[in-house]
Design a protein around this motif. Sequence first.
Motif, PDB file in Angstrom:
ATOM      1  N   ILE A  10      48.947  35.386  45.452  1.00  0.00           N
ATOM      2  CA  ILE A  10      47.808  36.186  43.570  1.00  0.00           C
ATOM      3  C   ILE A  10      45.829  36.184  43.860  1.00  0.00           C
ATOM      4  O   ILE A  10      45.869  37.180  43.072  1.00  0.00           O
ATOM      5  CB  ILE A  10      47.963  34.764  42.775  1.00  0.00           C
ATOM      6  CG1 ILE A  10      49.523  34.678  42.931  1.00  0.00           C
ATOM      7  CG2 ILE A  10      47.931  35.913  41.307  1.00  0.00           C
ATOM      8  CD1 ILE A  10      50.282  34.122  41.224  1.00  0.00           C
ATOM      9  N   TYR A  11      45.730  35.393  43.996  1.00  0.00           N
ATOM     10  CA  TYR A  11      44.068  35.013  44.091  1.00  0.00           C
ATOM     11  C   TYR A  11      43.611  36.490  44.798  1.00  0.00           C
ATOM     12  O   TYR A  11      42.316  37.531  44.351  1.00  0.00           O
ATOM     13  CB  TYR A  11      43.264  33.926  44.039  1.00  0.00           C
ATOM     14  CG  TYR A  11      44.038  33.206  43.946  1.00  0.00           C
ATOM     15  CD1 TYR A  11      43.971  32.589  42.866  1.00  0.00           C
ATOM     16  CD2 TYR A  11      43.676  31.249  44.320  1.00  0.00           C
ATOM     17  CE1 TYR A  11      44.379  31.631  41.656  1.00  0.00           C
ATOM     18  CE2 TYR A  11      43.972  29.948  43.206  1.00  0.00           C
ATOM     19  CZ  TYR A  11      44.140  30.546  42.239  1.00  0.00           C
ATOM     20  OH  TYR A  11      44.557  28.715  42.025  1.00  0.00           O
ATOM     21  N   LEU A  15      44.638  39.265  43.480  1.00  0.00           N
ATOM     22  CA  LEU A  15      43.123  39.483  42.104  1.00  0.00           C
ATOM     23  C   LEU A  15      42.256  40.303  41.675  1.00  0.00           C
ATOM     24  O   LEU A  15      41.797  41.105  41.775  1.00  0.00           O
ATOM     25  CB  LEU A  15      43.298  38.866  41.188  1.00  0.00           C
ATOM     26  CG  LEU A  15      42.145  37.493  40.117  1.00  0.00           C
ATOM     27  CD1 LEU A  15      42.941  38.388  38.855  1.00  0.00           C
ATOM     28  CD2 LEU A  15      42.024  36.698  40.088  1.00  0.00           C
ATOM     29  N   PHE A  45      42.809  43.738  43.093  1.00  0.00           N
ATOM     30  CA  PHE A  45      43.188  44.845  41.654  1.00  0.00           C
ATOM     31  C   PHE A  45      41.465  45.019  41.350  1.00  0.00           C
ATOM     32  O   PHE A  45      41.536  46.190  40.987  1.00  0.00           O
ATOM     33  CB  PHE A  45      43.625  43.956  40.583  1.00  0.00           C
ATOM     34  CG  PHE A  45      43.770  45.264  39.934  1.00  0.00           C
ATOM     35  CD1 PHE A  45      45.338  46.265  39.994  1.00  0.00           C
ATOM     36  CD2 PHE A  45      43.846  44.641  38.747  1.00  0.00           C
ATOM     37  CE1 PHE A  45      45.641  46.694  38.751  1.00  0.00           C
ATOM     38  CE2 PHE A  45      43.807  45.803  37.464  1.00  0.00           C
ATOM     39  CZ  PHE A  45      44.626  46.745  37.468  1.00  0.00           C
ATOM     40  N   LEU A  46      40.933  43.785  41.350  1.00  0.00           N
ATOM     41  CA  LEU A  46      39.389  43.596  40.255  1.00  0.00           C
ATOM     42  C   LEU A  46      38.146  44.871  41.748  1.00  0.00           C
ATOM     43  O   LEU A  46      37.817  45.812  40.530  1.00  0.00           O
ATOM     44  CB  LEU A  46      38.938  42.107  40.708  1.00  0.00           C
ATOM     45  CG  LEU A  46      38.706  41.928  39.366  1.00  0.00           C
ATOM     46  CD1 LEU A  46      37.873  40.627  39.850  1.00  0.00           C
ATOM     47  CD2 LEU A  46      38.190  42.405  38.193  1.00  0.00           C
ATOM     48  N   VAL A  49      41.662  52.609  40.241  1.00  0.00           N
ATOM     49  CA  VAL A  49      42.645  52.267  39.058  1.00  0.00           C
ATOM     50  C   VAL A  49      41.998  52.788  37.698  1.00  0.00           C
ATOM     51  O   VAL A  49      40.907  52.127  37.408  1.00  0.00           O
ATOM     52  CB  VAL A  49      43.113  51.188  38.710  1.00  0.00           C
ATOM     53  CG1 VAL A  49      44.389  51.231  37.436  1.00  0.00           C
ATOM     54  CG2 VAL A  49      43.365  50.363  40.191  1.00  0.00           C
ATOM     55  N   LEU A  90      34.804  36.626  43.244  1.00  0.00           N
ATOM     56  CA  LEU A  90      34.974  36.992  41.976  1.00  0.00           C
ATOM     57  C   LEU A  90      33.068  36.753  41.160  1.00  0.00           C
ATOM     58  O   LEU A  90      32.491  38.092  40.899  1.00  0.00           O
ATOM     59  CB  LEU A  90      35.270  36.226  40.915  1.00  0.00           C
ATOM     60  CG  LEU A  90      36.989  35.591  40.358  1.00  0.00           C
ATOM     61  CD1 LEU A  90      37.074  34.710  39.445  1.00  0.00           C
ATOM     62  CD2 LEU A  90      37.251  37.037  40.108  1.00  0.00           C
ATOM     63  N   LEU A  91      31.982  36.091  42.285  1.00  0.00           N
ATOM     64  CA  LEU A  91      31.068  36.128  41.728  1.00  0.00           C
ATOM     65  C   LEU A  91      30.540  37.087  42.605  1.00  0.00           C
ATOM     66  O   LEU A  91      29.697  38.319  41.447  1.00  0.00           O
ATOM     67  CB  LEU A  91      30.648  35.014  42.185  1.00  0.00           C
ATOM     68  CG  LEU A  91      30.825  33.794  41.327  1.00  0.00           C
ATOM     69  CD1 LEU A  91      29.998  32.637  41.562  1.00  0.00           C
ATOM     70  CD2 LEU A  91      30.242  34.288  39.077  1.00  0.00           C
ATOM     71  N   PHE A 104      31.827  41.010  40.545  1.00  0.00           N
ATOM     72  CA  PHE A 104      31.389  40.749  39.220  1.00  0.00           C
ATOM     73  C   PHE A 104      29.579  41.329  39.129  1.00  0.00           C
ATOM     74  O   PHE A 104      28.476  42.303  38.533  1.00  0.00           O
ATOM     75  CB  PHE A 104      30.411  39.841  38.168  1.00  0.00           C
ATOM     76  CG  PHE A 104      32.496  39.172  37.846  1.00  0.00           C
ATOM     77  CD1 PHE A 104      32.862  40.753  37.574  1.00  0.00           C
ATOM     78  CD2 PHE A 104      32.936  38.126  37.203  1.00  0.00           C
ATOM     79  CE1 PHE A 104      34.273  40.173  36.934  1.00  0.00           C
ATOM     80  CE2 PHE A 104      33.990  37.503  37.224  1.00  0.00           C
ATOM     81  CZ  PHE A 104      34.871  39.001  36.894  1.00  0.00           C
TER      82      PHE A 104
END
Lengths: 631, 155
Positions: free
Chosen positions: B60-61, B64, B67-68, B76, B148-149, B152
């Motif tokens: 899932i991670y 995630l 997808f990001l 997308v 994630l960082l 972003f």
Amino acid sequence: MAIVEMRKVTLLGMVTQKEKCIEALMKFGCVEQIECVKKKSNSLLSERAKSAYENFGRILKHLQTYDTRKKTIFYQALSMNFEAETWKVVYDEAVRKGETCLELSLLYDQLLVEIKKCESTILGIKCYEGLEIPLHYNSNHCQFIVGNFKEVENKLKFESEKIKLCEYREIPVKSQGGYFALIFHREVEAEIIEMLKKQEANVANFSHYPFGVGVKEIVRSEEEHLAELFKDKQVIEEKFKEYAKGIELFEKACDYVKIQMEQESAKDKLYSLEYTFILQGWIAKMDEKVLENLVNSLGVSMKSECVQEGDTPPTLLSNNRFSTNFETITKQYSLPKYKSIDPNFFLSFFFVVFFGMMIGDAGYGVIITLVTIFLLRQKGISGTTHKMVKILFYCGISTIVFGALFGSWWGNLLQLATKRPEWNLAIWFDPVRDPMKLLVICCVLGMLHLLVGLLLKGWGHILKREYSSALFDVGFWILFLAGVLLLFFPTIQKVGMYVAIIGALGLIVTQGRREKNIIKRLLIGLLSLYGITGYLSDVLSYSRILALGLATGIIATVINTIATLFGFSIISVVLFIIVMIIGHTFNILINTLGAYIHASRLQYIEFFGKFYEGDGREFNPLREPRKYTKR
Amino acid sequence: MTYGTLIAMLGAALAVLLAGTGSAIGVGIAGQAAAGVVTEDPTKSTKALILQALPGTQGIYGLLIGFLILSKIGIVGGNPNVSLLAGLLYLVAGLPIGVVGLFSAIYQGKAAAAGIGIIAKRPEELIKGITFAAMVETYAVLALLASLLMVFGIK
């Protein structure tokens, strides 16, 4: 917020009062009996209770399938507050009625076995249906056998042709594997058996069937037998249905004998002399007075003393209405030792905050809260389940709060619905736009958590009157860590430096205080500063709050995006609903599990690691072991 | 479409496929142990299922992060136009959760299988089994955080 203080009580009474005393203690339910004597008496009474309990258990197992009472999510115990005489009436009636019911259940179990046997026989014979002659065809001179072999590399035909006075036939089958029939003269029996063994063929034994009956007939008669068995089974099931209407009677009786068994085992644990008995046990200090009045009214004398060295008193926790639910989380790790620190008060607040931040979606919080409210309103919810649901309820509310602060409602559902993708709902700030800010907040929360842990460690030292340990092992560490923390703020950097140096010097001087050699002592002290890396990794461990919190919201957004990919038509609306329901249910389940596990882990590893003393024994008082009824 | 887009998509693909593969293997390992326990005692299936689900989070991670990246580069809902440098940055950002997810899920699966062994004998100690398996997941969570960082941070 504490571990309850225990007292050791000794009861002394006349033997005639023994049973009444134990009965009263079980009803009271606040005394844990100490095993004075280790013996297992096999008294007639306890043997009878045991066999009656087994019988009622067997009856109930069968009747529960046909229980017509309204089913609720949680088991609802019957209300039952009878005196012993009334119980006895119930028990006698249950024994009388249960006699035939017990016979039926035994018969039923036998039937099930027989049905299984019959079914496998039919399956075994059906393979030979292709055989046109009867299965059993032996005479004085010739013998007939059938069997099966592995399909691959079958040399049976070839081998049997070598033997005289023997005929080989393969039976046509629909299923896998090969089946054969052999007819031969008894002269060559040994040879044939040898050959079959070599070829790894199995011989089936059907000699118990009557001479000269065809396979199809046998199958038919077996099937008839099976149908009869099923009919018998149905008859018994009908009778069970009839009995199930009175299932409450058996449930009450089952509890009655269980209580009797418990009483017998309690009797085994006390000193029994010719005229008197002595019972020892643990009781919470606050219940002591009530117990004294209770036993005095029975003519039993009581003496109570404080916990001596060498005693192993049990642990009983007592907390406020909010924190008491979280005792289950502590219990899942290990109960605190008697006279150590009960962490539940602090644990409960940190747990709820961490959980809320790890899900961090107000929409999911609403769903969790509603589901738990629904469960809490169900009748019959009790015990650990009740506490767990309550924990989830508080966590749900905390999730709503943090979700609203961070502006996440079912991911970006509200933004999608209003077609304003840039709409910022956050009351405080949006972690997706500024993750570093939340990372710092998580680490600060973590430091606070660890600090509380350290303070509790110091408190534990003070309780044990180890004041030097409290200052050296906790005080200096807090100074050192606080000083290091202050270094990050430019305006008070200097203060921080001095505080850290004082703390570090204190640690260097004191950490090796158990060593006599002065150089060794300083070296150990210097080495102890290396422990700061442990604190660093502990604090960084709290960054998981940020990661899990972001993950929930973003996965929700992913689900929303996928659901809206299908455009606008009737089929796409159906698809939208299906994707939304399955996706969000899955996300809530997996993230609630994750948040629960990781919030617990932060308590168990980071928090408890600082001060906790586990391996306490749970307080387990004498009480009536009721399963189906309640008082 | 540019080469930058291709490389960024490679990053997304690696995040999803490595972490997903790891989870599939981990859940498979735990599932075999769970099936063994359930044959002996079917009432333990819920407990076994909770433990089996644990190594599934890495997948899932990975999804995630994938997808990001896809939504940031505009695959997308948008118009993809990514420079070569940005594409490489996205590729790097996808690597932590991909690689750490792959290995941590496999080892978490083994720890979960051992945890299922606990519930075979002592079902009341379920939480301890879960905790042992969750210790492994820590590193997947940290890798997710790093990824994630990074994602972003790419402007």
